[in-house]
Design a protein around this motif. Structure first.
Motif, mmCIF file in Angstrom:
data_model
loop_
_atom_site.group_PDB
_atom_site.id
_atom_site.type_symbol
_atom_site.label_atom_id
_atom_site.label_comp_id
_atom_site.label_asym_id
_atom_site.label_seq_id
_atom_site.Cartn_x
_atom_site.Cartn_y
_atom_site.Cartn_z
ATOM 1 N N ILE A 268 0.853 -1.188 0.000
ATOM 2 C CA ILE A 268 0.000 0.000 0.000
ATOM 3 C C ILE A 268 0.890 1.239 0.000
ATOM 4 C CG2 ILE A 268 -1.733 1.315 1.293
ATOM 5 C CD1 ILE A 268 -2.821 -1.344 2.319
ATOM 6 N N ALA A 269 0.688 2.089 -0.994
ATOM 7 C CA ALA A 269 1.491 3.295 -1.155
ATOM 8 C C ALA A 269 0.761 4.490 -0.565
ATOM 9 C CB ALA A 269 1.768 3.545 -2.632
ATOM 10 N N LEU A 270 1.502 5.308 0.165
ATOM 11 C CA LEU A 270 0.961 6.538 0.730
ATOM 12 C C LEU A 270 1.697 7.740 0.139
ATOM 13 C CD1 LEU A 270 0.696 5.599 4.529
ATOM 14 C CD2 LEU A 270 -1.029 5.311 2.742
ATOM 15 N N GLY A 271 0.960 8.815 -0.105
ATOM 16 C CA GLY A 271 1.573 10.059 -0.547
ATOM 17 C C GLY A 271 2.372 9.918 -1.826
ATOM 18 N N GLU A 272 3.625 10.401 -1.789
ATOM 19 C CA GLU A 272 4.483 10.387 -2.963
ATOM 20 C C GLU A 272 4.728 8.977 -3.499
ATOM 21 O OE1 GLU A 272 6.475 13.437 -4.560
ATOM 22 O OE2 GLU A 272 4.361 13.636 -4.038
ATOM 23 N N ALA A 273 4.631 7.986 -2.626
ATOM 24 C CA ALA A 273 4.868 6.602 -3.068
ATOM 25 C C ALA A 273 3.839 6.140 -4.090
ATOM 26 C CB ALA A 273 4.872 5.654 -1.865
ATOM 27 N N THR A 274 2.667 6.794 -4.155
ATOM 28 C CA THR A 274 1.666 6.393 -5.147
ATOM 29 C C THR A 274 2.182 6.579 -6.577
ATOM 30 O OG1 THR A 274 0.618 8.590 -5.060
ATOM 31 C CG2 THR A 274 -0.275 6.879 -3.607
ATOM 32 N N LYS A 275 3.181 7.445 -6.756
ATOM 33 C CA LYS A 275 3.763 7.644 -8.086
ATOM 34 C C LYS A 275 4.557 6.420 -8.543
ATOM 35 C CE LYS A 275 4.322 12.665 -7.423
ATOM 36 N NZ LYS A 275 5.317 13.769 -7.329
ATOM 37 N N THR A 276 4.939 5.548 -7.617
ATOM 38 C CA THR A 276 5.734 4.372 -7.975
ATOM 39 C C THR A 276 4.885 3.109 -8.099
ATOM 40 O OG1 THR A 276 6.273 3.801 -5.661
ATOM 41 C CG2 THR A 276 7.743 5.345 -6.778
ATOM 42 N N VAL A 277 3.570 3.221 -7.889
ATOM 43 C CA VAL A 277 2.690 2.047 -7.940
ATOM 44 C C VAL A 277 2.811 1.273 -9.252
ATOM 45 C CG1 VAL A 277 0.254 1.364 -8.107
ATOM 46 C CG2 VAL A 277 1.029 2.756 -6.191
ATOM 47 N N PRO A 278 2.816 1.925 -10.439
ATOM 48 C CA PRO A 278 2.904 1.151 -11.685
ATOM 49 C C PRO A 278 4.157 0.290 -11.775
ATOM 50 C CG PRO A 278 2.249 3.412 -12.136
ATOM 51 C CD PRO A 278 2.670 3.370 -10.704
ATOM 52 N N TYR A 279 5.250 0.737 -11.179
ATOM 53 C CA TYR A 279 6.506 -0.015 -11.259
ATOM 54 C C TYR A 279 6.463 -1.254 -10.368
ATOM 55 C CZ TYR A 279 7.988 4.245 -13.549
ATOM 56 O OH TYR A 279 8.071 5.303 -14.417
ATOM 57 N N VAL A 280 5.774 -1.154 -9.237
ATOM 58 C CA VAL A 280 5.620 -2.314 -8.365
ATOM 59 C C VAL A 280 4.633 -3.304 -8.983
ATOM 60 C CG1 VAL A 280 4.933 -3.113 -6.069
ATOM 61 C CG2 VAL A 280 6.220 -0.987 -6.314
ATOM 62 N N MET A 281 3.568 -2.793 -9.580
ATOM 63 C CA MET A 281 2.584 -3.673 -10.218
ATOM 64 C C MET A 281 3.203 -4.491 -11.347
ATOM 65 S SD MET A 281 -0.949 -1.454 -10.254
ATOM 66 C CE MET A 281 -1.897 -2.843 -10.837
ATOM 67 N N ASP A 282 4.216 -3.935 -11.997
ATOM 68 C CA ASP A 282 4.878 -4.651 -13.090
ATOM 69 C C ASP A 282 5.849 -5.710 -12.592
ATOM 70 O OD1 ASP A 282 3.540 -3.314 -15.071
ATOM 71 O OD2 ASP A 282 5.115 -1.832 -15.410
ATOM 72 N N GLY A 283 6.138 -5.721 -11.284
ATOM 73 C CA GLY A 283 7.097 -6.673 -10.737
ATOM 74 C C GLY A 283 6.543 -8.087 -10.652
ATOM 75 N N ALA A 284 7.455 -9.054 -10.524
ATOM 76 C CA ALA A 284 7.048 -10.458 -10.403
ATOM 77 C C ALA A 284 6.301 -10.693 -9.100
ATOM 78 C CB ALA A 284 8.282 -11.356 -10.462
ATOM 79 N N LYS A 285 5.406 -11.673 -9.118
ATOM 80 C CA LYS A 285 4.622 -12.034 -7.939
ATOM 81 C C LYS A 285 4.752 -13.532 -7.692
ATOM 82 C CE LYS A 285 1.421 -8.295 -8.999
ATOM 83 N NZ LYS A 285 2.289 -7.792 -10.099
ATOM 84 N N VAL A 286 4.725 -13.911 -6.416
ATOM 85 C CA VAL A 286 4.783 -15.319 -6.044
ATOM 86 C C VAL A 286 3.554 -15.644 -5.208
ATOM 87 C CG1 VAL A 286 6.065 -17.118 -4.812
ATOM 88 C CG2 VAL A 286 7.304 -15.349 -6.092
ATOM 89 N N TYR A 287 2.885 -16.744 -5.559
ATOM 90 C CA TYR A 287 1.698 -17.200 -4.841
ATOM 91 C C TYR A 287 1.893 -18.642 -4.394
ATOM 92 C CZ TYR A 287 -0.719 -13.276 -7.153
ATOM 93 O OH TYR A 287 -1.096 -12.038 -7.617
ATOM 94 N N ARG A 288 1.322 -18.969 -3.244
ATOM 95 C CA ARG A 288 1.143 -20.362 -2.838
ATOM 96 C C ARG A 288 -0.357 -20.617 -2.839
ATOM 97 N NH1 ARG A 288 5.216 -23.500 1.056
ATOM 98 N NH2 ARG A 288 7.124 -22.988 -0.050
ATOM 99 N N PHE A 289 -0.768 -21.687 -3.503
ATOM 100 C CA PHE A 289 -2.205 -21.943 -3.597
ATOM 101 C C PHE A 289 -2.475 -23.437 -3.591
ATOM 102 C CE2 PHE A 289 -0.603 -21.941 -7.896
ATOM 103 C CZ PHE A 289 -1.397 -22.814 -8.628
ATOM 104 N N THR A 290 -3.665 -23.771 -3.115
ATOM 105 C CA THR A 290 -4.082 -25.167 -3.045
ATOM 106 C C THR A 290 -5.300 -25.372 -3.935
ATOM 107 O OG1 THR A 290 -3.268 -25.402 -0.785
ATOM 108 C CG2 THR A 290 -4.873 -27.027 -1.526
ATOM 109 N N VAL A 291 -5.230 -26.409 -4.762
ATOM 110 C CA VAL A 291 -6.337 -26.767 -5.656
ATOM 111 C C VAL A 291 -7.011 -28.021 -5.118
ATOM 112 C CG1 VAL A 291 -7.002 -27.448 -7.988
ATOM 113 C CG2 VAL A 291 -5.144 -25.785 -7.645
ATOM 114 N N GLU A 292 -8.341 -27.954 -5.001
ATOM 115 C CA GLU A 292 -9.116 -29.150 -4.665
ATOM 116 C C GLU A 292 -9.672 -29.710 -5.957
ATOM 117 O OE1 GLU A 292 -13.211 -29.849 -2.373
ATOM 118 O OE2 GLU A 292 -11.538 -29.324 -1.054
#
Length: 324
Positions: A58-82
């Motif tokens: 969660i970005a506050l203030g000036e950090a909101t200007k960097t949101v697109p760069y974080v959104m473009d970053g890789a993500k890791v998930y752990r998930f369980t399929v039934e």
């Protein structure tokens, strides 16, 4: 001359890496954090469904200007399929659409993993925030309208099995922007001939942030309660004292705005160069250690993010300038 509207909230800036609990929506999480910090602006880098937990930067203030760069970053998930059922939402919340008595073996699941790594075509779930004809897909789906979202290209860097037992398989996936874990479960279930849906989902990384950076809601609420304890309710300055105590406890939880950009090329500037960048002007980069050309790069002044821009033809050219 019209009066200038006064901004509401504090000019506080930085990233709170929130460990979102189950049951809380991403928008609700941002609203909660914005209210606690009394921030002027807030935004998040990547939606998490209420049935998912984990990293929500969660970005506050000036950090909101960097949101697109974080959104473009890789993500890791752990998930369980039934295995054994496909649902309308591709998770445990939706109605069951198809059932099967078949259950895949570990070998069978392992055999299809290469089909879901690299660049693949993926059809997003009908219950998603993607807009179809100007409407959110999940709104159309809830109204019973047919939802047909075209398949799109997504990048999956790795997909591995964590455990496999009693009709369930747990996975870990590293993927790029726009990947739907629920679609992975649906598509693997169909390919295996047994159907499947997600029953557990946790995000552990939103590059460059991970679980080591994360703060839980319990930790935040405990810090606020301890900070505000002992302040008399009937004092004339009680509200101001409570807020001051709250901010003193919460602000140290924020990561600096520049933390979001550490995986981009960096230029250290000061003096006249920093002032030129503040005014939106390019600066010349000299010396054998000058960085190579880059479409996205950062200028830092005394360790603080000053601007995001481009390195080209021996210059740093600012696009977004930050208050430091």
């Amino acid at each position: 001359m019209p009066r200038q509207r006064r901004k509401k909230g504090r000019p506080v800036s930085g990233w709170l890496v929130f460990d979102k609990p189950l049951g809380m929506g991403s928008t609700d999480a941002v609203s909660k954090i914005k209210w606690l910090f009394k921030a002027e602006k807030a935004g998040h880098a990547g939606t998490l469904d209420p049935l998912a937990s984990g990293i929500l930067p969660i970005a506050l203030g000036e950090a909101t200007k960097t949101v697109p760069y974080v959104m473009d970053g890789a993500k890791v998930y752990r998930f369980t399929v039934e295995w054994g059922a496909e649902t309308a939402t591709d998770d445990a919340e939706g109605d069951v659409l198809n059932r099967s008595g078949e259950r895949p073996s570990l070998d069978a699941v392992e055999a299809i993993l290469p089909d879901y790594t690299g660049t693949i075509q993926q059809k997003p779930p009908a219950y998603s925030a993607i807009k179809v004809g100007g409407e959110r897909a999940y709104d159309l789906a809830r109204e019973g309208a047919p939802v047909d979202i075209p398949a799109r290209e997504v990048e999956i860097d790795s997909l591995s099995i964590v455990s496999h037992d009693e009709g369930r398989t747990a996975f870990e996936v590293e993927c790029g922007k726009g990947t739907y874990v629920r679609s992975l479960a649906r598509d693997m279930g169909r390919q295996l001939g047994c159907y499947g849906h997600v029953v557990e989902l946790r995000r552990t990384v939103v590059d460059p942030f991970d679980e080591e950076d994360a703060v839980t809601l319990e930790e935040i609420e405990k810090a606020v309660a301890e900070a505000e304890a002992g302040i008399a309710d009937d004092a004339e300055t009680a509200e101001d004292e409570r807020l001051a105590a709250r901010f003193a406890a919460l602000d140290p939880m924020l990561l600096d705005t520049g933390e979001a950009m550490h995986h981009y090329p960096q230029v250290a500037v000061g003096g006249d160069q920093a002032q030129r960048i503040r005014l939106g002007n390019p600066v010349i980069l000299r010396g054998r250690d000058a960085p190579l050309p880059a479409d996205d790069a950062c200028a830092f002044e005394r360790g603080k993010l000053l601007a995001i821009g481009q390195i080209a033809e021996g210059e740093f050219r600012p696009r977004r300038v930050f208050k430091t």
